[in-house]
Design a protein around this motif. Sequence first.
Motif, PDB file in Angstrom:
ATOM      1  N   CYS A 133       0.742  -1.256   0.075  1.00 10.79           N
ATOM      2  CA  CYS A 133      -0.010   0.119   0.117  1.00 10.79           C
ATOM      3  C   CYS A 133       0.700   1.282  -0.224  1.00 10.79           C
ATOM      4  O   CYS A 133       0.322   2.347  -0.494  1.00 10.79           O
ATOM      5  N   PHE A 134       2.098   1.288   0.347  1.00 16.76           N
ATOM      6  CA  PHE A 134       2.835   2.561   0.766  1.00 16.76           C
ATOM      7  C   PHE A 134       4.022   2.832  -0.056  1.00 16.76           C
ATOM      8  O   PHE A 134       4.635   3.994  -0.174  1.00 16.76           O
ATOM      9  N   SER A 135       4.706   1.753  -0.601  1.00 18.84           N
ATOM     10  CA  SER A 135       5.971   1.584  -1.079  1.00 18.84           C
ATOM     11  C   SER A 135       5.792   1.768  -2.807  1.00 18.84           C
ATOM     12  O   SER A 135       4.781   1.085  -3.117  1.00 18.84           O
ATOM     13  N   PHE A 136       6.393   2.587  -3.478  1.00 16.99           N
ATOM     14  CA  PHE A 136       6.512   2.692  -4.694  1.00 16.99           C
ATOM     15  C   PHE A 136       7.612   1.850  -5.618  1.00 16.99           C
ATOM     16  O   PHE A 136       7.482   1.858  -6.646  1.00 16.99           O
ATOM     17  N   ARG A 137       8.426   1.244  -4.770  1.00 15.75           N
ATOM     18  CA  ARG A 137       9.461   0.190  -5.194  1.00 15.75           C
ATOM     19  C   ARG A 137       8.907  -1.180  -5.399  1.00 15.75           C
ATOM     20  O   ARG A 137       8.099  -1.721  -4.568  1.00 15.75           O
ATOM     21  N   GLY A 138       9.443  -1.832  -6.351  1.00 17.07           N
ATOM     22  CA  GLY A 138       9.183  -3.450  -6.480  1.00 17.07           C
ATOM     23  C   GLY A 138       8.158  -3.280  -7.671  1.00 17.07           C
ATOM     24  O   GLY A 138       7.655  -2.415  -8.443  1.00 17.07           O
ATOM     25  N   ARG A 139       7.555  -4.756  -7.891  1.00 16.87           N
ATOM     26  CA  ARG A 139       6.646  -5.029  -8.907  1.00 16.87           C
ATOM     27  C   ARG A 139       5.310  -5.834  -8.248  1.00 16.87           C
ATOM     28  O   ARG A 139       5.471  -6.276  -7.160  1.00 16.87           O
ATOM     29  N   GLY A 180      10.498 -13.000 -14.934  1.00 11.71           N
ATOM     30  CA  GLY A 180      11.838 -12.967 -14.343  1.00 11.71           C
ATOM     31  C   GLY A 180      12.111 -11.612 -13.810  1.00 11.71           C
ATOM     32  O   GLY A 180      11.241 -10.718 -13.682  1.00 11.71           O
ATOM     33  N   ASP A 181      13.292 -10.989 -13.868  1.00 13.42           N
ATOM     34  CA  ASP A 181      13.884  -9.964 -13.241  1.00 13.42           C
ATOM     35  C   ASP A 181      13.616  -9.208 -14.368  1.00 13.42           C
ATOM     36  O   ASP A 181      13.996  -9.266 -15.564  1.00 13.42           O
ATOM     37  N   ASN A 182      13.346  -7.591 -14.048  1.00 17.06           N
ATOM     38  CA  ASN A 182      13.485  -6.451 -15.222  1.00 17.06           C
ATOM     39  C   ASN A 182      14.226  -5.231 -14.364  1.00 17.06           C
ATOM     40  O   ASN A 182      14.756  -5.536 -13.223  1.00 17.06           O
ATOM     41  N   ARG A 183      14.141  -4.379 -14.948  1.00 15.33           N
ATOM     42  CA  ARG A 183      14.803  -3.123 -14.572  1.00 15.33           C
ATOM     43  C   ARG A 183      14.543  -2.452 -13.286  1.00 15.33           C
ATOM     44  O   ARG A 183      14.871  -1.597 -12.240  1.00 15.33           O
ATOM     45  N   ARG A 213       4.884  -4.497 -15.390  1.00 10.66           N
ATOM     46  CA  ARG A 213       4.958  -4.455 -17.027  1.00 10.66           C
ATOM     47  C   ARG A 213       6.122  -3.835 -17.665  1.00 10.66           C
ATOM     48  O   ARG A 213       6.332  -3.483 -19.132  1.00 10.66           O
ATOM     49  N   ASN A 214       7.014  -3.428 -17.055  1.00  7.14           N
ATOM     50  CA  ASN A 214       8.583  -2.958 -17.419  1.00  7.14           C
ATOM     51  C   ASN A 214       8.328  -1.420 -17.859  1.00  7.14           C
ATOM     52  O   ASN A 214       8.902  -1.058 -18.939  1.00  7.14           O
TER      53      ASN A 214
END
Length: 147
Positions: A7-13, A125-128, A69-70
């Motif tokens: 709910c509060f973080s803008f980091r990650g996916r 997988g991982d993205n930027r 969605r990168n």
Amino acid sequence: MTLQQWCFSFRGRLGRRDFWIWQAAWLLMLVLLFTLAGNNLLDTQTAAFCVVALMWPSSAVLVKRLHDRNKGGQWALLFILAWMLMAGHWSMLPGDAQWVVGRFIPTLIMVCMLVELGGFAGTPGDNRFGKATQAVIFLRRRTPDYQ
């Protein structure tokens, strides 16, 4: 991912499932707020404050889903553009242009964004923006302490 990160973080996916869970929860909260305010069980200013308070978690969920969605978080500004177009007073435009600018374009933007974010899978997988999505842990099971 914890509820606080969700709910509060803008980091990650964030995956589609957790995106749709937020959309459903957000819709239910808005319906509840407007129902209470419409029946004079809640002050209109309090309901408006709650709607504004929901903007941060909504933005965080939206940006994390865009990351999956990168795409960068600046794509979320399309929702603000759609809202501004829908809230505008377009009577100075001739005929059908009022409807196109004030209703059709904002609806098209919102539908395209919901299809993009809620319909298409994220990058595998991982993205930027980080590692692959992790499901939100809504209920943490407590394990007994054996000492």
